[in-house]
Design a protein around this motif. Structure first.
Motif, PDB file in Angstrom:
ATOM      1  N   ILE A  35       0.854  -1.190   0.000  1.00 38.00           N
ATOM      2  CA  ILE A  35       0.000   0.000   0.000  1.00 38.00           C
ATOM      3  C   ILE A  35       0.889   1.238   0.000  1.00 38.00           C
ATOM      4  O   ILE A  35       1.741   1.401   0.870  1.00 38.00           O
ATOM      5  CB  ILE A  35      -0.938   0.006   1.217  1.00 38.00           C
ATOM      6  CG1 ILE A  35      -1.870  -1.212   1.190  1.00 38.00           C
ATOM      7  CG2 ILE A  35      -1.754   1.298   1.257  1.00 38.00           C
ATOM      8  CD1 ILE A  35      -2.708  -1.376   2.446  1.00 38.00           C
ATOM      9  N   VAL A  36       0.671   2.136  -0.978  1.00 39.35           N
ATOM     10  CA  VAL A  36       1.491   3.348  -1.073  1.00 39.35           C
ATOM     11  C   VAL A  36       0.661   4.624  -1.015  1.00 39.35           C
ATOM     12  O   VAL A  36       1.220   5.724  -0.944  1.00 39.35           O
ATOM     13  CB  VAL A  36       2.340   3.353  -2.367  1.00 39.35           C
ATOM     14  CG1 VAL A  36       3.348   2.211  -2.352  1.00 39.35           C
ATOM     15  CG2 VAL A  36       1.462   3.280  -3.610  1.00 39.35           C
ATOM     16  N   GLU A  37      -0.681   4.498  -1.029  1.00 36.24           N
ATOM     17  CA  GLU A  37      -1.525   5.693  -0.998  1.00 36.24           C
ATOM     18  C   GLU A  37      -2.886   5.338  -0.409  1.00 36.24           C
ATOM     19  O   GLU A  37      -3.500   4.348  -0.813  1.00 36.24           O
ATOM     20  CB  GLU A  37      -1.711   6.262  -2.406  1.00 36.24           C
ATOM     21  CG  GLU A  37      -2.580   7.498  -2.464  1.00 36.24           C
ATOM     22  CD  GLU A  37      -2.791   8.000  -3.898  1.00 36.24           C
ATOM     23  OE1 GLU A  37      -3.580   8.940  -4.079  1.00 36.24           O
ATOM     24  OE2 GLU A  37      -2.173   7.437  -4.822  1.00 36.24           O
ATOM     25  N   ALA A  97      -3.847   3.237  -3.807  1.00 38.32           N
ATOM     26  CA  ALA A  97      -2.821   2.750  -4.739  1.00 38.32           C
ATOM     27  C   ALA A  97      -1.921   1.734  -4.066  1.00 38.32           C
ATOM     28  O   ALA A  97      -1.666   1.800  -2.865  1.00 38.32           O
ATOM     29  CB  ALA A  97      -1.980   3.911  -5.277  1.00 38.32           C
ATOM     30  N   LEU A  98      -1.437   0.795  -4.884  1.00 32.47           N
ATOM     31  CA  LEU A  98      -0.477  -0.219  -4.453  1.00 32.47           C
ATOM     32  C   LEU A  98       0.747  -0.179  -5.363  1.00 32.47           C
ATOM     33  O   LEU A  98       0.656   0.186  -6.537  1.00 32.47           O
ATOM     34  CB  LEU A  98      -1.064  -1.630  -4.556  1.00 32.47           C
ATOM     35  CG  LEU A  98      -2.311  -2.023  -3.790  1.00 32.47           C
ATOM     36  CD1 LEU A  98      -2.651  -3.474  -4.099  1.00 32.47           C
ATOM     37  CD2 LEU A  98      -2.117  -1.815  -2.305  1.00 32.47           C
ATOM     38  N   GLU A  99       1.879  -0.600  -4.807  1.00 31.82           N
ATOM     39  CA  GLU A  99       3.029  -0.966  -5.625  1.00 31.82           C
ATOM     40  C   GLU A  99       2.870  -2.448  -5.951  1.00 31.82           C
ATOM     41  O   GLU A  99       2.959  -3.290  -5.057  1.00 31.82           O
ATOM     42  CB  GLU A  99       4.331  -0.745  -4.870  1.00 31.82           C
ATOM     43  CG  GLU A  99       5.550  -1.218  -5.627  1.00 31.82           C
ATOM     44  CD  GLU A  99       6.835  -1.103  -4.826  1.00 31.82           C
ATOM     45  OE1 GLU A  99       7.861  -1.663  -5.279  1.00 31.82           O
ATOM     46  OE2 GLU A  99       6.816  -0.475  -3.752  1.00 31.82           O
ATOM     47  N   PRO A 100       2.577  -2.811  -7.206  1.00 27.22           N
ATOM     48  CA  PRO A 100       2.291  -4.217  -7.536  1.00 27.22           C
ATOM     49  C   PRO A 100       3.517  -5.101  -7.319  1.00 27.22           C
ATOM     50  O   PRO A 100       4.600  -4.797  -7.815  1.00 27.22           O
ATOM     51  CB  PRO A 100       1.916  -4.165  -9.024  1.00 27.22           C
ATOM     52  CG  PRO A 100       1.668  -2.724  -9.333  1.00 27.22           C
ATOM     53  CD  PRO A 100       2.508  -1.943  -8.377  1.00 27.22           C
ATOM     54  N   LEU A 119      -1.038  -0.295 -13.013  1.00 22.40           N
ATOM     55  CA  LEU A 119      -1.875  -1.440 -12.655  1.00 22.40           C
ATOM     56  C   LEU A 119      -2.776  -1.136 -11.467  1.00 22.40           C
ATOM     57  O   LEU A 119      -3.948  -1.509 -11.456  1.00 22.40           O
ATOM     58  CB  LEU A 119      -1.001  -2.661 -12.343  1.00 22.40           C
ATOM     59  CG  LEU A 119      -0.255  -3.275 -13.519  1.00 22.40           C
ATOM     60  CD1 LEU A 119       0.628  -4.422 -13.039  1.00 22.40           C
ATOM     61  CD2 LEU A 119      -1.238  -3.766 -14.585  1.00 22.40           C
ATOM     62  N   CYS A 120      -2.237  -0.460 -10.452  1.00 20.97           N
ATOM     63  CA  CYS A 120      -2.986  -0.216  -9.210  1.00 20.97           C
ATOM     64  C   CYS A 120      -2.905   1.237  -8.782  1.00 20.97           C
ATOM     65  O   CYS A 120      -3.024   1.553  -7.596  1.00 20.97           O
ATOM     66  CB  CYS A 120      -2.444  -1.097  -8.093  1.00 20.97           C
ATOM     67  SG  CYS A 120      -2.558  -2.863  -8.394  1.00 20.97           S
ATOM     68  N   ALA A 121      -2.712   2.161  -9.723  1.00 18.61           N
ATOM     69  CA  ALA A 121      -2.562   3.581  -9.419  1.00 18.61           C
ATOM     70  C   ALA A 121      -3.920   4.260  -9.465  1.00 18.61           C
ATOM     71  O   ALA A 121      -4.303   4.864 -10.453  1.00 18.61           O
ATOM     72  CB  ALA A 121      -1.597   4.242 -10.394  1.00 18.61           C
ATOM     73  N   SER A 182       7.261   7.351  -4.073  1.00 13.76           N
ATOM     74  CA  SER A 182       6.696   6.212  -4.804  1.00 13.76           C
ATOM     75  C   SER A 182       6.277   6.637  -6.210  1.00 13.76           C
ATOM     76  O   SER A 182       5.665   7.690  -6.397  1.00 13.76           O
ATOM     77  CB  SER A 182       5.488   5.636  -4.067  1.00 13.76           C
ATOM     78  OG  SER A 182       4.874   4.621  -4.843  1.00 13.76           O
ATOM     79  N   ARG A 183       6.569   5.802  -7.178  1.00 15.02           N
ATOM     80  CA  ARG A 183       6.151   6.073  -8.551  1.00 15.02           C
ATOM     81  C   ARG A 183       4.837   5.395  -8.891  1.00 15.02           C
ATOM     82  O   ARG A 183       4.417   5.406 -10.045  1.00 15.02           O
ATOM     83  CB  ARG A 183       7.243   5.650  -9.539  1.00 15.02           C
ATOM     84  CG  ARG A 183       7.565   4.166  -9.564  1.00 15.02           C
ATOM     85  CD  ARG A 183       8.829   3.893 -10.360  1.00 15.02           C
ATOM     86  NE  ARG A 183       9.091   2.462 -10.518  1.00 15.02           N
ATOM     87  CZ  ARG A 183       8.784   1.770 -11.617  1.00 15.02           C
ATOM     88  NH1 ARG A 183       8.217   2.374 -12.642  1.00 15.02           N
ATOM     89  NH2 ARG A 183       9.060   0.487 -11.683  1.00 15.02           N
ATOM     90  N   PHE A 184       4.183   4.836  -7.877  1.00 18.68           N
ATOM     91  CA  PHE A 184       2.947   4.091  -8.117  1.00 18.68           C
ATOM     92  C   PHE A 184       1.706   4.821  -7.603  1.00 18.68           C
ATOM     93  O   PHE A 184       0.628   4.247  -7.544  1.00 18.68           O
ATOM     94  CB  PHE A 184       3.042   2.709  -7.463  1.00 18.68           C
ATOM     95  CG  PHE A 184       4.152   1.860  -8.008  1.00 18.68           C
ATOM     96  CD1 PHE A 184       3.984   1.156  -9.192  1.00 18.68           C
ATOM     97  CD2 PHE A 184       5.376   1.792  -7.362  1.00 18.68           C
ATOM     98  CE1 PHE A 184       5.009   0.383  -9.720  1.00 18.68           C
ATOM     99  CE2 PHE A 184       6.411   1.019  -7.872  1.00 18.68           C
ATOM    100  CZ  PHE A 184       6.225   0.316  -9.056  1.00 18.68           C
ATOM    101  N   LEU A 185       1.842   6.091  -7.239  1.00 16.09           N
ATOM    102  CA  LEU A 185       0.712   6.860  -6.730  1.00 16.09           C
ATOM    103  C   LEU A 185      -0.283   7.170  -7.841  1.00 16.09           C
ATOM    104  O   LEU A 185       0.068   7.225  -9.021  1.00 16.09           O
ATOM    105  CB  LEU A 185       1.199   8.174  -6.114  1.00 16.09           C
ATOM    106  CG  LEU A 185       2.267   8.096  -5.021  1.00 16.09           C
ATOM    107  CD1 LEU A 185       2.589   9.495  -4.519  1.00 16.09           C
ATOM    108  CD2 LEU A 185       1.829   7.192  -3.894  1.00 16.09           C
TER     109      LEU A 185
END
Length: 201
Positions: A35-37, A97-100, A119-121, A182-185
């Protein structure tokens, strides 16, 4: 310091639970990532689904903590929340958002794209990638299909706080929490408050 999931008290206010979830691994039937967001919502503020009181749509938010609340946004996308506070007080944390990290090929097939950054942003993308639907509403987070794994206690993520996005009410509340860098936000956070050091980035 959060070293195990047992250290997270889901009966606490959502805005206190939310930053503790950054870095936690979320899997749904074995597919997911870190979990990043997240965003916190409470029934006392008008951006929350619970502000209008108990309804057939939001009943899970008024139930026991550490359960899921899944709703459809704008009739298009499913969104996953973790219920907080004591029963009868509607509150929760939206997983944005997640980091997959697990089941990337499955997520790519479900999303119809290859770029892992997308994918999960965003909460809708996340639920599509993890195949979360209304069937997952009001389920305990401590049992399948959900698996939560505590974040690394040795190297915890740096968490930034700022205003929530995609809403028009209570926009002044700094209840969006993200992993710094994080680049996955779903959307970058600029000028966020570093919760550990108290400075803005």
């Amino acid at each position: 310091m959060i070293t195990t999931l047992a250290d997270i008290d889901f009966s606490a206010p959502a805005q206190l639970v939310a930053p503790q979830l950054i870095g936690v691994m979320l899997l749904v039937n074995g597919v997911g990532g870190r979990i990043v967001e997240v965003e916190a919502y409470d029934g006392t503020e008008p951006a929350s689904h619970c502000y209008i009181g108990l309804t057939p749509r939001n009943f899970a938010m008024f139930g026991a903590p550490a359960r899921s609340y899944v709703y459809r946004s704008h009739g298009l996308h499913w969104c996953l929340n973790f219920v907080c506070r004591e029963p009868g007080h509607g509150a929760g944390v939206l997983i944005r958002a997640l980091e997959p990290l697990a089941g990337l090929d499955t997520m790519r097939a479900r999303r119809g794209l290859d770029d892992e950054r997308l994918l999960c942003a965003g909460p809708g993308r996340l639920c599509q990638a993890l195949d979360v639907t209304r069937a997952f509403n009001d389920l305990p987070l401590s049992a399948p299909p959900f698996t939560l794994v505590a974040r690394d206690p040795v190297d915890p993520p740096q968490v930034l706080a700022g205003p929530r996005i995609g809403i028009s009410k209570a926009v002044e509340l700094p209840w969006r929490f993200v992993e710094a860098g994080s680049r996955f936000l779903s959307k970058p956070m600029r000028g966020g408050l570093d919760l550990e050091h108290g400075n803005r980035r």
